[in-house]
Write a protein that holds these residues in place. Structure first.
Motif, PDB file in Angstrom:
ATOM      1  N   PRO A 101      18.225 -20.492  48.732  1.00  0.00           N
ATOM      2  CA  PRO A 101      18.573 -20.456  50.161  1.00  0.00           C
ATOM      3  C   PRO A 101      19.139 -19.116  50.632  1.00  0.00           C
ATOM      4  CG  PRO A 101      19.261 -22.534  49.212  1.00  0.00           C
ATOM      5  CD  PRO A 101      18.800 -21.670  48.062  1.00  0.00           C
ATOM      6  N   ASN A 102      19.760 -18.334  49.747  1.00  0.00           N
ATOM      7  CA  ASN A 102      20.356 -17.061  50.146  1.00  0.00           C
ATOM      8  C   ASN A 102      19.487 -15.847  49.811  1.00  0.00           C
ATOM      9  OD1 ASN A 102      22.695 -18.297  51.153  1.00  0.00           O
ATOM     10  ND2 ASN A 102      23.543 -18.434  49.090  1.00  0.00           N
ATOM     11  N   TRP A 103      18.234 -16.064  49.393  1.00  0.00           N
ATOM     12  CA  TRP A 103      17.353 -14.944  49.026  1.00  0.00           C
ATOM     13  C   TRP A 103      17.121 -14.021  50.213  1.00  0.00           C
ATOM     14  CZ3 TRP A 103      12.619 -13.763  51.228  1.00  0.00           C
ATOM     15  CH2 TRP A 103      11.916 -12.722  50.616  1.00  0.00           C
ATOM     16  N   LYS A 104      17.061 -12.723  49.915  1.00  0.00           N
ATOM     17  CA  LYS A 104      16.708 -11.751  50.944  1.00  0.00           C
ATOM     18  C   LYS A 104      16.206 -10.482  50.274  1.00  0.00           C
ATOM     19  CE  LYS A 104      21.153  -9.440  51.417  1.00  0.00           C
ATOM     20  NZ  LYS A 104      22.130  -8.911  52.353  1.00  0.00           N
ATOM     21  N   ILE A 105      15.473  -9.686  51.040  1.00  0.00           N
ATOM     22  CA  ILE A 105      15.111  -8.328  50.645  1.00  0.00           C
ATOM     23  C   ILE A 105      15.888  -7.425  51.586  1.00  0.00           C
ATOM     24  CG2 ILE A 105      13.287  -6.588  50.571  1.00  0.00           C
ATOM     25  CD1 ILE A 105      11.291  -8.826  49.973  1.00  0.00           C
ATOM     26  N   ASP A 106      16.710  -6.562  51.023  1.00  0.00           N
ATOM     27  CA  ASP A 106      17.495  -5.642  51.845  1.00  0.00           C
ATOM     28  C   ASP A 106      16.582  -4.700  52.620  1.00  0.00           C
ATOM     29  OD1 ASP A 106      19.971  -6.679  51.055  1.00  0.00           O
ATOM     30  OD2 ASP A 106      20.025  -5.385  49.279  1.00  0.00           O
ATOM     31  N   ALA A 107      17.001  -4.354  53.816  1.00  0.00           N
ATOM     32  CA  ALA A 107      16.227  -3.468  54.688  1.00  0.00           C
ATOM     33  C   ALA A 107      16.123  -2.076  54.078  1.00  0.00           C
ATOM     34  CB  ALA A 107      16.878  -3.393  56.062  1.00  0.00           C
ATOM     35  N   ASN A 108      14.889  -1.569  54.017  1.00  0.00           N
ATOM     36  CA  ASN A 108      14.662  -0.198  53.574  1.00  0.00           C
ATOM     37  C   ASN A 108      13.221   0.210  53.875  1.00  0.00           C
ATOM     38  OD1 ASN A 108      13.144  -1.488  51.626  1.00  0.00           O
ATOM     39  ND2 ASN A 108      14.410  -0.875  49.913  1.00  0.00           N
ATOM     40  N   VAL A 109      12.939   1.467  53.715  1.00  0.00           N
ATOM     41  CA  VAL A 109      11.575   1.975  53.826  1.00  0.00           C
ATOM     42  C   VAL A 109      11.036   1.998  52.403  1.00  0.00           C
ATOM     43  CG1 VAL A 109      10.143   3.954  54.429  1.00  0.00           C
ATOM     44  CG2 VAL A 109      12.074   3.319  55.891  1.00  0.00           C
ATOM     45  N   ILE A 110       9.938   1.276  52.170  1.00  0.00           N
ATOM     46  CA  ILE A 110       9.436   1.127  50.805  1.00  0.00           C
ATOM     47  C   ILE A 110       8.529   2.297  50.411  1.00  0.00           C
ATOM     48  CG2 ILE A 110       9.680  -1.381  50.786  1.00  0.00           C
ATOM     49  CD1 ILE A 110       6.673  -1.615  51.360  1.00  0.00           C
ATOM     50  N   PRO A 111       8.702   2.830  49.204  1.00  0.00           N
ATOM     51  CA  PRO A 111       7.863   3.935  48.748  1.00  0.00           C
ATOM     52  C   PRO A 111       6.592   3.467  48.040  1.00  0.00           C
ATOM     53  CG  PRO A 111       9.616   3.592  47.187  1.00  0.00           C
ATOM     54  CD  PRO A 111       9.834   2.606  48.321  1.00  0.00           C
ATOM     55  N   PHE A 112       6.353   2.165  47.994  1.00  0.00           N
ATOM     56  CA  PHE A 112       5.237   1.566  47.272  1.00  0.00           C
ATOM     57  C   PHE A 112       4.437   0.668  48.210  1.00  0.00           C
ATOM     58  CE2 PHE A 112       9.308  -0.564  46.536  1.00  0.00           C
ATOM     59  CZ  PHE A 112       9.089  -1.751  47.213  1.00  0.00           C
ATOM     60  N   ILE A 113       3.331   0.135  47.724  1.00  0.00           N
ATOM     61  CA  ILE A 113       2.541  -0.863  48.447  1.00  0.00           C
ATOM     62  C   ILE A 113       3.041  -2.226  47.997  1.00  0.00           C
ATOM     63  CG2 ILE A 113       0.241  -1.835  48.817  1.00  0.00           C
ATOM     64  CD1 ILE A 113      -0.844   1.011  48.055  1.00  0.00           C
ATOM     65  N   ASP A 114       3.392  -3.092  48.933  1.00  0.00           N
ATOM     66  CA  ASP A 114       3.878  -4.442  48.647  1.00  0.00           C
ATOM     67  C   ASP A 114       2.734  -5.413  48.917  1.00  0.00           C
ATOM     68  OD1 ASP A 114       4.867  -7.070  48.926  1.00  0.00           O
ATOM     69  OD2 ASP A 114       6.734  -6.418  49.842  1.00  0.00           O
ATOM     70  N   ILE A 115       2.348  -6.177  47.892  1.00  0.00           N
ATOM     71  CA  ILE A 115       1.326  -7.215  48.046  1.00  0.00           C
ATOM     72  C   ILE A 115       1.972  -8.528  47.636  1.00  0.00           C
ATOM     73  CG2 ILE A 115      -0.945  -8.056  47.348  1.00  0.00           C
ATOM     74  CD1 ILE A 115      -1.624  -5.113  46.659  1.00  0.00           C
ATOM     75  N   THR A 116       2.032  -9.475  48.556  1.00  0.00           N
ATOM     76  CA  THR A 116       2.681 -10.764  48.311  1.00  0.00           C
ATOM     77  C   THR A 116       1.768 -11.898  48.742  1.00  0.00           C
ATOM     78  OG1 THR A 116       4.877  -9.804  48.632  1.00  0.00           O
ATOM     79  CG2 THR A 116       4.695 -12.191  48.876  1.00  0.00           C
ATOM     80  N   TYR A 117       1.632 -12.908  47.876  1.00  0.00           N
ATOM     81  CA  TYR A 117       0.871 -14.114  48.204  1.00  0.00           C
ATOM     82  C   TYR A 117       1.845 -15.282  48.226  1.00  0.00           C
ATOM     83  CZ  TYR A 117      -2.424 -17.959  48.095  1.00  0.00           C
ATOM     84  OH  TYR A 117      -3.116 -19.106  48.391  1.00  0.00           O
ATOM     85  N   VAL A 118       1.955 -15.945  49.377  1.00  0.00           N
ATOM     86  CA  VAL A 118       2.883 -17.069  49.559  1.00  0.00           C
ATOM     87  C   VAL A 118       2.188 -18.343  49.108  1.00  0.00           C
ATOM     88  CG1 VAL A 118       4.335 -18.328  51.193  1.00  0.00           C
ATOM     89  CG2 VAL A 118       3.933 -15.867  51.522  1.00  0.00           C
TER      90      VAL A 118
END
Length: 133
Positions: A22-39
Motif C-alpha cells: 500500500p505504501n509503494w512509490k517511485i520517487d520523483a526524478n528524471v530517469i537516465p534509462f528506458i523504463d519498460i513496465t507491464y502491469v
C-alpha cells in the motif's frame, strides 16, 4: 536516419517482478534509462513529465530516458507488474535513440499498449491526459 535495430544492444540495468504494498512509490526524478513496465494486475498512478496517468492490468508502459517520472500505488487495487530499466547501445557502445513505437511514431514522450483495446497509444509528454475513472 532510421536506426539499424539489428545492431541495438539493450543493457539490462534493473529487473523486478513487483508486488506493490500500500505504501509503494517511485520517487520523483528524471530517469537516465528506458523504463519498460507491464502491469499484470491492479493499478498505479504515474506522473510522467508533470502529468498524471493511471496504468492498469494489461498496460505496457515505455518511458524513454531523460524523462521525469514518479509513481504511487492505488491502495484499493494494488499493482503487480514486471519492470525493467535498460540502456540502449549501438554496436559501438554509444547511446542509441529510443526506438519508435510499433506504428512508427516517434516516442517523444511515452506510449502504452492497452490490452483492453489492443492498441498502441503514443502519449507525447505534453499530451498525457488523466484517466477519467
Amino acid at each position: 536516419m532510421i536506426p539499424d535495430f539489428n545492431n541495438m544492444i539493450p543493457e539490462l540495468h534493473y529487473y523486478i517482478h513487483r508486488k506493490c504494498t500500500p505504501n509503494w512509490k517511485i520517487d520523483a526524478n528524471v530517469i537516465p534509462f528506458i523504463d519498460i513496465t507491464y502491469v499484470i494486475d491492479g493499478k498505479a498512478e504515474y506522473n510522467i513529465g508533470g502529468h498524471i496517468y493511471i496504468v492498469k492490468k494489461g498496460d505496457l508502459i515505455c518511458i524513454p530516458q531523460n524523462t521525469y517520472r514518479a509513481a504511487v500505488n492505488i491502495p484499493e487495487d494494488l499493482m503487480e507488474c514486471y519492470s525493467t530499466n535498460i540502456f540502449l547501445r549501438d554496436q559501438f557502445g554509444q547511446e542509441a535513440a529510443f526506438p519508435r513505437n510499433p506504428r512508427g511514431m516517434a516516442a517523444e514522450g511515452f506510449w502504452i499498449y492497452a490490452e483492453d483495446t489492443r492498441n498502441f497509444m503514443p502519449h507525447p509528454v505534453s499530451d498525457i491526459q488523466p484517466d477519467p475513472e
